[in-house]
Scaffold this active site. Structure first.
Site, mmCIF file in Angstrom:
data_model
loop_
_atom_site.group_PDB
_atom_site.id
_atom_site.type_symbol
_atom_site.label_atom_id
_atom_site.label_comp_id
_atom_site.label_asym_id
_atom_site.label_seq_id
_atom_site.Cartn_x
_atom_site.Cartn_y
_atom_site.Cartn_z
ATOM 1 N N HIS A 5 0.867 -1.266 0.069
ATOM 2 C CA HIS A 5 0.059 -0.046 -0.005
ATOM 3 C C HIS A 5 0.849 1.205 0.028
ATOM 4 O O HIS A 5 1.846 1.269 0.763
ATOM 5 C CB HIS A 5 -0.860 0.200 1.360
ATOM 6 N N GLU A 25 0.429 -0.652 -4.778
ATOM 7 C CA GLU A 25 -0.496 0.335 -5.061
ATOM 8 C C GLU A 25 0.137 1.785 -5.038
ATOM 9 O O GLU A 25 0.703 1.898 -4.169
ATOM 10 C CB GLU A 25 -1.646 0.371 -4.152
ATOM 11 N N ASP A 27 -0.123 6.066 -5.364
ATOM 12 C CA ASP A 27 -1.292 7.126 -5.636
ATOM 13 C C ASP A 27 -0.752 8.075 -6.737
ATOM 14 O O ASP A 27 0.451 8.275 -6.600
ATOM 15 C CB ASP A 27 -0.937 7.881 -4.206
ATOM 16 N N HIS A 41 0.114 10.998 -1.956
ATOM 17 C CA HIS A 41 -0.891 10.654 -1.040
ATOM 18 C C HIS A 41 -1.034 11.961 -0.379
ATOM 19 O O HIS A 41 -2.274 12.288 -0.347
ATOM 20 C CB HIS A 41 -0.716 9.538 -0.147
ATOM 21 N N ASP A 85 -3.782 4.264 -7.812
ATOM 22 C CA ASP A 85 -4.790 4.932 -6.960
ATOM 23 C C ASP A 85 -5.044 6.341 -7.425
ATOM 24 O O ASP A 85 -4.398 7.321 -7.156
ATOM 25 C CB ASP A 85 -4.579 4.875 -5.499
#
Length: 273
Positions: A5, A25, A27, A41, A85
């Site tokens: 993440h 993942e 951002d 993020h 994301d």
């Protein structure tokens, strides 16, 4: 798929893969003209994490390309799936198509190297807002116009807003998407969340007329939550601690039922027992 993440700095790619992630993942923030700008993020983010690591998006893509190209000195064979994301909530709804077009151009140039021995990972475009379904159509059109429609075979989709499953189906219909669908469900690790919607998504995946191919749950850092998600039948778990998920997968209750996905496992195919 063990999904690392919030991997927003190039150095974190190795860090997460070495802990057991076979997927990451990342951002993606956009500027006001809908250009993908940073892998970032920002605050707030998950408990226990630094929220502000970032790279310029195109620079990150170049690092990611090296990590997913066989023969490169930075190659990580285990890294087979990347979820972008897309922080498109900063955009107006009518900019979604532009964001998709610009994202496609960035990836084509910096990741796929215009189809010339670029990175091999499968890519999921994760969109937070159902109203932004045109991001998908803009992306698709651009790869076609640029002469690389075949790269769409490497691309899948996710709507990450925990929306009603029927509404998600409608958005895909508008976007002309049939297949390559991942469905996320989850919440920041700072808060608890039940598994009701995950179970709905799994039921859709496993029904004869469902539209979902894979289901993942985020952000899971505890062994107990990991077991709950595996018991519900998810395909992926997004985590800040890939080693925790890998540990649970090696427990006797799970190691006969689950294994870590490799490049040979098609992430767009619904798993049938």
């Amino acid at each position: 798929w063990i999904m690392g993440h919030m991997v927003n700095a190039i150095a974190q790619i190795d860090e997460f893969v070495n802990l057991g992630a076979n997927s990451i993942e990342t951002d993606v923030s956009f500027d006001k003209n809908a250009n993908p700008e940073y892998t970032y993020h920002g605050i707030p983010c998950d408990c226990g994490r630094t929220c502000t690591k970032s790279e310029k998006f195109n620079v990150f893509l170049q690092g990611l390309q090296k990590a997913t190209t066989p023969g490169d000195s930075k190659y990580q064979e285990k890294l087979v799936l990347v979820v972008f994301d897309l922080k498109s909530s900063s955009l107006y709804d009518n900019q979604a198509s532009d964001a998709g077009k610009k994202l496609a151009k960035s990836l084509l140039q910096n990741y796929w190297k215009n189809g010339n021995n670029g990175g091999r990972a499968y890519i999921v475009l994760s969109i937070p807002n159902l109203a932004h379904y045109k991001l998908i159509t803009g992306f698709k059109e651009t790869l076609k116009t640029e002469g690389h429609p075949e790269l769409m075979e490497k691309v899948g989709y996710d709507f990450s807003g925990n929306d009603d499953i029927d509404q998600v189906a409608k958005a895909y219909k508008k976007a002309g998407v049939t297949g390559h669908v991942w469905q996320s469900d989850g919440i920041t690790n700072c808060l608890p969340r039940g598994l009701d919607r995950v179970k709905q998504a799994v039921a859709n995946r496993d029904s004869s007329n469902g539209f979902i191919n894979k289901v993942y749950y985020w952000t899971v850092d505890k062994r107990s939550t990991t077991r709950g998600a595996l018991d519900a039948g998810v395909d992926g778990i997004m985590t800040n601690y890939p080693d925790v998920i890998a540990d649970v997968l090696s427990e006797s209750a799970y190691k006969s039922k689950f294994r870590i996905a490799t490049y040979e496992d098609n992430p767009w195919e619904t798993f049938k027992n």
